[in-house]
Write an enzyme that holds these catalytic residues in place. Structure first.
Site, PDB file in Angstrom:
ATOM      1  N   ARG A 147       0.865  -1.171   0.000  1.00 24.40           N
ATOM      2  CA  ARG A 147       0.000   0.000   0.000  1.00 24.40           C
ATOM      3  C   ARG A 147       0.904   1.223   0.000  1.00 24.40           C
ATOM      4  O   ARG A 147       2.025   1.189   0.505  1.00 24.40           O
ATOM      5  CB  ARG A 147      -0.906   0.023   1.230  1.00 24.40           C
ATOM      6  CG  ARG A 147      -1.867  -1.163   1.336  1.00 24.40           C
ATOM      7  CD  ARG A 147      -2.681  -1.075   2.627  1.00 24.40           C
ATOM      8  NE  ARG A 147      -3.644  -2.165   2.739  1.00 24.40           N
ATOM      9  CZ  ARG A 147      -3.403  -3.318   3.362  1.00 24.40           C
ATOM     10  NH1 ARG A 147      -2.208  -3.524   3.931  1.00 24.40           N
ATOM     11  NH2 ARG A 147      -4.321  -4.261   3.422  1.00 24.40           N
ATOM     12  N   LYS A 171      -2.501  -2.473   7.741  1.00 28.17           N
ATOM     13  CA  LYS A 171      -3.727  -2.072   8.440  1.00 28.17           C
ATOM     14  C   LYS A 171      -3.829  -2.802   9.772  1.00 28.17           C
ATOM     15  O   LYS A 171      -3.469  -3.968   9.886  1.00 28.17           O
ATOM     16  CB  LYS A 171      -4.946  -2.386   7.571  1.00 28.17           C
ATOM     17  CG  LYS A 171      -5.093  -1.446   6.376  1.00 28.17           C
ATOM     18  CD  LYS A 171      -6.398  -1.684   5.651  1.00 28.17           C
ATOM     19  CE  LYS A 171      -6.607  -0.678   4.525  1.00 28.17           C
ATOM     20  NZ  LYS A 171      -7.883  -0.886   3.828  1.00 28.17           N
ATOM     21  N   HIS A 244      -2.311   2.794  -5.999  1.00 25.16           N
ATOM     22  CA  HIS A 244      -2.965   1.520  -5.699  1.00 25.16           C
ATOM     23  C   HIS A 244      -3.040   0.621  -6.932  1.00 25.16           C
ATOM     24  O   HIS A 244      -3.181  -0.591  -6.815  1.00 25.16           O
ATOM     25  CB  HIS A 244      -4.364   1.770  -5.141  1.00 25.16           C
ATOM     26  CG  HIS A 244      -4.764   0.801  -4.069  1.00 25.16           C
ATOM     27  ND1 HIS A 244      -4.104   0.708  -2.861  1.00 25.16           N
ATOM     28  CD2 HIS A 244      -5.744  -0.145  -4.031  1.00 25.16           C
ATOM     29  CE1 HIS A 244      -4.673  -0.233  -2.122  1.00 25.16           C
ATOM     30  NE2 HIS A 244      -5.652  -0.768  -2.810  1.00 25.16           N
ATOM     31  N   HIS A 270      -4.197  -8.999   3.266  1.00 27.55           N
ATOM     32  CA  HIS A 270      -5.655  -8.998   3.338  1.00 27.55           C
ATOM     33  C   HIS A 270      -6.118  -9.849   4.514  1.00 27.55           C
ATOM     34  O   HIS A 270      -5.626 -10.963   4.706  1.00 27.55           O
ATOM     35  CB  HIS A 270      -6.264  -9.574   2.053  1.00 27.55           C
ATOM     36  CG  HIS A 270      -6.188  -8.649   0.882  1.00 27.55           C
ATOM     37  ND1 HIS A 270      -6.261  -9.071  -0.428  1.00 27.55           N
ATOM     38  CD2 HIS A 270      -6.047  -7.286   0.817  1.00 27.55           C
ATOM     39  CE1 HIS A 270      -6.167  -8.036  -1.239  1.00 27.55           C
ATOM     40  NE2 HIS A 270      -6.047  -6.954  -0.508  1.00 27.55           N
TER      41      HIS A 270
END
Length: 298
Positions: A147, A171, A244, A270
């Site tokens: 990212r 994240k 992205h 993910h």
């Protein structure tokens, strides 16, 4: 407790107790800013009804906000009101009755091999900004599937010996390892030599950030987006993409080359495999193309 106070308390909870990233907390804050505009900051949170929340959602729809933005707003409402109920701020949670909108399915925006090669070559060809740095950014985004925020936050100390891998914080502040192939390593080596000379000239030898601007400061996420925009705009490849798109292209390339979807999921960071499976559309298209070429009536 007012809606405004509830929002501020919950945002603090997300940042400190839950340890969410600054970008995530900021996204919640944007949704709660809208909520306060619709309901008024002095409204007591235990007085907010289901009709009030439906009015907020309807107002966003009337203002032509995208389905994704509206659904994110609804998710933010649910989180806020669940938190408030958990800590006794209200007895009934009206947000539970708000239904999300059905979002149209869009294929990820990825680049072809020719397009990504052209963009990676654009810094040396066009010389718009800082060629060696910008090429390293592009090659590393494509090589790792990072990212943009993950790449912007990289420090020299995050790399393994030889620079073939690095630890990034994704994240939810989850660490993972990303990898860099030969083209990315070569571009990084060229950039690091120029970076060292710049920082010595500016008397900033202690700078730990990998990517810096020409004043020696750490390059921001916004800065990287602007760089990609310049090189993919009319002055460069003239096919505008965001950072992205490199990530989408990485995932698409890996899966279409036969990589296991769970391995790619791990590489991308993910949390759900369903997110990674969006990229299998290319593999499906390859099957169709093979079928048309091989079938007697194709």
């Amino acid at each position: 407790m007012t809606v405004k106070d509830s929002c501020e308390e919950f945002l603090l909870y997300l940042a400190t107790v839950k340890g969410m990233t600054e970008n995530t907390v900021q996204s919640y804050g944007e949704d709660y800013k809208k909520l306060n505009e619709f309901l008024g900051p002095d409204t007591e949170i235990d007085k907010v009804s289901l009709q009030d929340l439906r009015f907020c959602v309807g107002s966003l729809s009337a203002q032509k906000f995208s389905v994704a933005t509206i659904n994110r707003f609804i998710a933010s409402l649910r989180a806020l009101f669940s938190y408030s109920q958990k800590f006794g701020r209200l007895k009934v949670n009206p947000a539970l009755e708000i239904k999300t909108l059905k979002a149209p399915k869009h294929l990820p925006n990825f680049m072809t091999g020719t397009e990504v090669d052209a963009l990676c070559d654009a810094p040396q060809k066009n010389e718009l900004l800082w060629a060696s740095r910008d090429k390293a950014i592009f090659e590393m985004l494509y090589s790792s599937g990072c990212r943009v925020a993950e790449l912007a936050s990289l420090k020299l100390g995050d790399f393994s010996a030889g620079g073939k891998s690095a630890v990034v914080k994704g994240k939810g502040k989850k660490d993972r390892i990303v990898y860099f192939e030969d083209d990315a390593l070569a571009a990084l080596k060229d950039y690091l030599a120029e970076r060292k000379a710049l920082l010595l000239r500016l008397k900033l030898p202690g700078q730990k950030a990998l990517f810096v601007n020409k004043k020696g400061g750490q390059l921001s996420t916004r800065g990287i987006r602007w760089i990609v925009s310049r090189y993919s705009g009319p002055e460069g490849t003239n096919r505008h993409v965001s950072p992205h798109a490199f990530r989408h292209t990485f995932a698409t390339s890996m899966l279409s080359s036969g990589a296991d979807v769970r391995v790619v999921q791990e590489m991308l960071g993910h949390s759900s495999i369903s997110t990674t499976q969006r990229y299998t559309h290319v593999t499906t298209q390859q099957l169709i193309d093979t079928y048309k070429k091989a079938h007697p009536h194709g």
